[in-house]
Design a protein around this motif. Sequence first.
Motif, short mmCIF file in Angstrom:
data_model
loop_
_atom_site.label_atom_id
_atom_site.label_comp_id
_atom_site.label_asym_id
_atom_site.label_seq_id
_atom_site.Cartn_x
_atom_site.Cartn_y
_atom_site.Cartn_z
N GLN A 97 -24.67 -25.27 -15.57
CA GLN A 97 -23.82 -26.46 -15.45
C GLN A 97 -23.18 -26.84 -16.78
O GLN A 97 -22.02 -27.24 -16.82
CB GLN A 97 -24.61 -27.63 -14.88
CG GLN A 97 -24.95 -27.45 -13.43
CD GLN A 97 -25.82 -28.57 -12.88
OE1 GLN A 97 -26.65 -29.12 -13.60
NE2 GLN A 97 -25.65 -28.87 -11.61
N PHE A 153 -20.27 -30.39 -9.86
CA PHE A 153 -21.18 -29.27 -10.02
C PHE A 153 -22.35 -29.31 -9.05
O PHE A 153 -23.36 -28.71 -9.27
CB PHE A 153 -21.67 -29.13 -11.47
CG PHE A 153 -20.54 -28.93 -12.42
CD1 PHE A 153 -19.87 -27.73 -12.47
CD2 PHE A 153 -20.09 -29.96 -13.22
CE1 PHE A 153 -18.79 -27.55 -13.30
CE2 PHE A 153 -19.02 -29.78 -14.07
CZ PHE A 153 -18.37 -28.58 -14.11
N THR A 154 -22.17 -30.06 -7.95
CA THR A 154 -23.19 -30.04 -6.90
C THR A 154 -22.57 -29.84 -5.52
O THR A 154 -23.27 -29.54 -4.58
CB THR A 154 -24.01 -31.34 -6.88
OG1 THR A 154 -23.13 -32.45 -6.69
CG2 THR A 154 -24.79 -31.52 -8.16
#
Length: 163
Positions: A97, A153-154
Amino acid sequence: MITLKTLTPASSLWTTAATQIGAISWSAGPHLAQVMTTVTWQPWERVIYATDGDRFVGCCALLANDIVPATDYTPFISTVYVDPTYRQRGISLKLVQTAEQAAVAADITGLYIVTRHVGLYEHLDYQLVDQQDDQFGRPSRILYKALNKNHSFTNSDNLTKKQ
């Protein structure tokens, strides 16, 4: 406490990081260390360096090229490594990430990962786009993830294969 630092060749920790990464028993560590000390880096390329106090615990790199030599794919997240005593704590997720965030900051719209693992990066929304032998002759999977500046980023991304 685990600390992640984003390094460039101008970083004061660059030489220390290269030495510690070069000491990894996995062959990718010495390879990345050699790249760190012998190759001219593009302005956006980075090493993400994780420590626990003074102890090196993991790394990954944001690079223009990786170990699949005959490809137009670029850029890559490469050499994701976590010390075995620190695994199962989400450090590899944080490393990836952080590399993704560095890529977004550099206006990079998508990233590739070369791996032989199945399922390791797919939970981070990377999707298989190709299969090729790496520079060592091993069959490898090439995964891709589209990025955007508003990405958390999820969430899942739509796949856009780079032409």
